[in-house]
Design an enzyme around this catalytic site. Structure first.
Site, PDB file in Angstrom:
ATOM      1  N   ARG A 138     -31.608 -12.031 -68.275  1.00 35.79           N
ATOM      2  CA  ARG A 138     -31.757 -10.574 -68.372  1.00 35.79           C
ATOM      3  C   ARG A 138     -30.657  -9.922 -69.191  1.00 35.79           C
ATOM      4  NH1 ARG A 138     -33.762 -12.115 -63.429  1.00 35.79           N
ATOM      5  NH2 ARG A 138     -31.669 -12.060 -62.532  1.00 35.79           N
ATOM      6  N   GLU A 175     -24.677 -16.104 -56.259  1.00 34.81           N
ATOM      7  CA  GLU A 175     -25.036 -15.490 -54.981  1.00 34.81           C
ATOM      8  C   GLU A 175     -26.141 -16.333 -54.322  1.00 34.81           C
ATOM      9  OE1 GLU A 175     -26.681 -11.591 -55.379  1.00 34.81           O
ATOM     10  OE2 GLU A 175     -26.441 -11.108 -53.273  1.00 34.81           O
TER      11      GLU A 175
HETATM   12  P1  AMP Z   1     -23.065 -13.551 -59.795  1.00 35.89           P
HETATM   13  O1  AMP Z   1     -22.693 -14.784 -60.570  1.00 35.89           O
HETATM   14  O2  AMP Z   1     -23.046 -13.767 -58.311  1.00 35.89           O
HETATM   15  O3  AMP Z   1     -22.245 -12.351 -60.226  1.00 35.89           O
HETATM   16  O4  AMP Z   1     -24.590 -13.240 -60.131  1.00 35.89           O
HETATM   17  C1  AMP Z   1     -24.934 -12.561 -61.277  1.00 35.89           C
HETATM   18  C2  AMP Z   1     -26.159 -13.137 -61.931  1.00 35.89           C
HETATM   19  O5  AMP Z   1     -27.169 -13.463 -60.999  1.00 35.89           O
HETATM   20  C3  AMP Z   1     -26.748 -12.151 -62.911  1.00 35.89           C
HETATM   21  O6  AMP Z   1     -27.106 -12.857 -64.085  1.00 35.89           O
HETATM   22  C4  AMP Z   1     -27.956 -11.581 -62.201  1.00 35.89           C
HETATM   23  O7  AMP Z   1     -29.066 -11.542 -63.060  1.00 35.89           O
HETATM   24  C5  AMP Z   1     -28.230 -12.523 -61.036  1.00 35.89           C
HETATM   25  N1  AMP Z   1     -28.236 -11.864 -59.730  1.00 35.89           N
HETATM   26  C6  AMP Z   1     -27.394 -12.119 -58.708  1.00 35.89           C
HETATM   27  N2  AMP Z   1     -27.668 -11.388 -57.634  1.00 35.89           N
HETATM   28  C7  AMP Z   1     -28.707 -10.590 -57.984  1.00 35.89           C
HETATM   29  C8  AMP Z   1     -29.439  -9.574 -57.295  1.00 35.89           C
HETATM   30  N3  AMP Z   1     -29.168  -9.227 -56.032  1.00 35.89           N
HETATM   31  N4  AMP Z   1     -30.438  -8.955 -57.981  1.00 35.89           N
HETATM   32  C9  AMP Z   1     -30.718  -9.293 -59.261  1.00 35.89           C
HETATM   33  N5  AMP Z   1     -30.070 -10.254 -59.941  1.00 35.89           N
HETATM   34  C10 AMP Z   1     -29.066 -10.900 -59.324  1.00 35.89           C
END
Ligand code: AMP
Length: 177
Positions: free
Chosen positions: A60, A97
């Protein structure tokens, strides 16, 4: 007329797994005025930053990143998931996450010293962005900033990224799921 971008973000509880509230951005992207507002506001923040290259995180982040590159008249390089890039590359692994993953960047993505802006749709725990920071630093890029449409502040991605000393900018913050 000002647009409330948050009203276009759709919460999907339990996707892609229980306990996660997924921020679905497709309602925002399908609306011409909301899409334009998002790009104007994100790119506008970097108008004077002399961005040479946008490193946009698959999947995205590439949607935002390519539109921002057009406005900022910068180049665009993809930070992609393992196995997707066809040429010589470096890699960095991280935890998410909801899972774990590896990101890759072509070794010729930019020249050492290039002014690189890292872009993704959403900052959660910060692992994805941290991997991108490591990749850009390995190629000796100068990181101008980290840009996100959404920041899930309660997951403290900013704190994880603090040691890198990079400015973080997000348009929409959420302090709870
Ligand atoms: P993080 O590495 O935990 O910061 O996760 C960020 C990545 O995971 C981004 O590329 C987001 O597209 C995706 N992502 C993580 N959590 C969500 C969420 N709650 N909603 C949408 N996309 C998420």
């Amino acid at each position: 007329m000002s647009i409330n971008l948050k009203s276009y973000v759709r919460d999907i509880p339990g996707y892609p797994k229980p306990g996660i509230v997924f921020k679905d951005l497709t309602p925002l992207w399908k609306d011409p005025a909301a899409f334009q507002t998002m790009v104007d506001q994100l790119a506008g923040h970097y108008q004077s930053s002399r961005v040479g290259t946008i490193a946009a995180i698959e999947a995205r982040g590439l949607i935002l990143g390519s539109a921002m590159a057009f406005v900022l008249k910068s180049g665009l390089v993809p930070v992609r998931k393992a196995g997707k890039l066809p040429w010589n590359k470096i890699k960095a692994s991280y935890s998410l996450e909801y899972g774990s993953a590896t990101s890759e960047l072509h070794t010729d993505a930019f020249e050492p010293g290039a002014r690189v802006l890292i872009v993704d749709d959403l900052l959660a725990t910060g692992g994805t962005a941290e991997a991108a920071v490591k990749l850009v630093q390995e190629l000796k890029g100068k990181i101008v900033g980290l840009a996100f449409l959404v920041e899930l502040s309660f997951l403290k991605g900013r704190e994880l990224l603090k040691p890198y000393g990079v400015e973080i900018f997000s348009l929409l913050q959420y302090d709870q799921p």
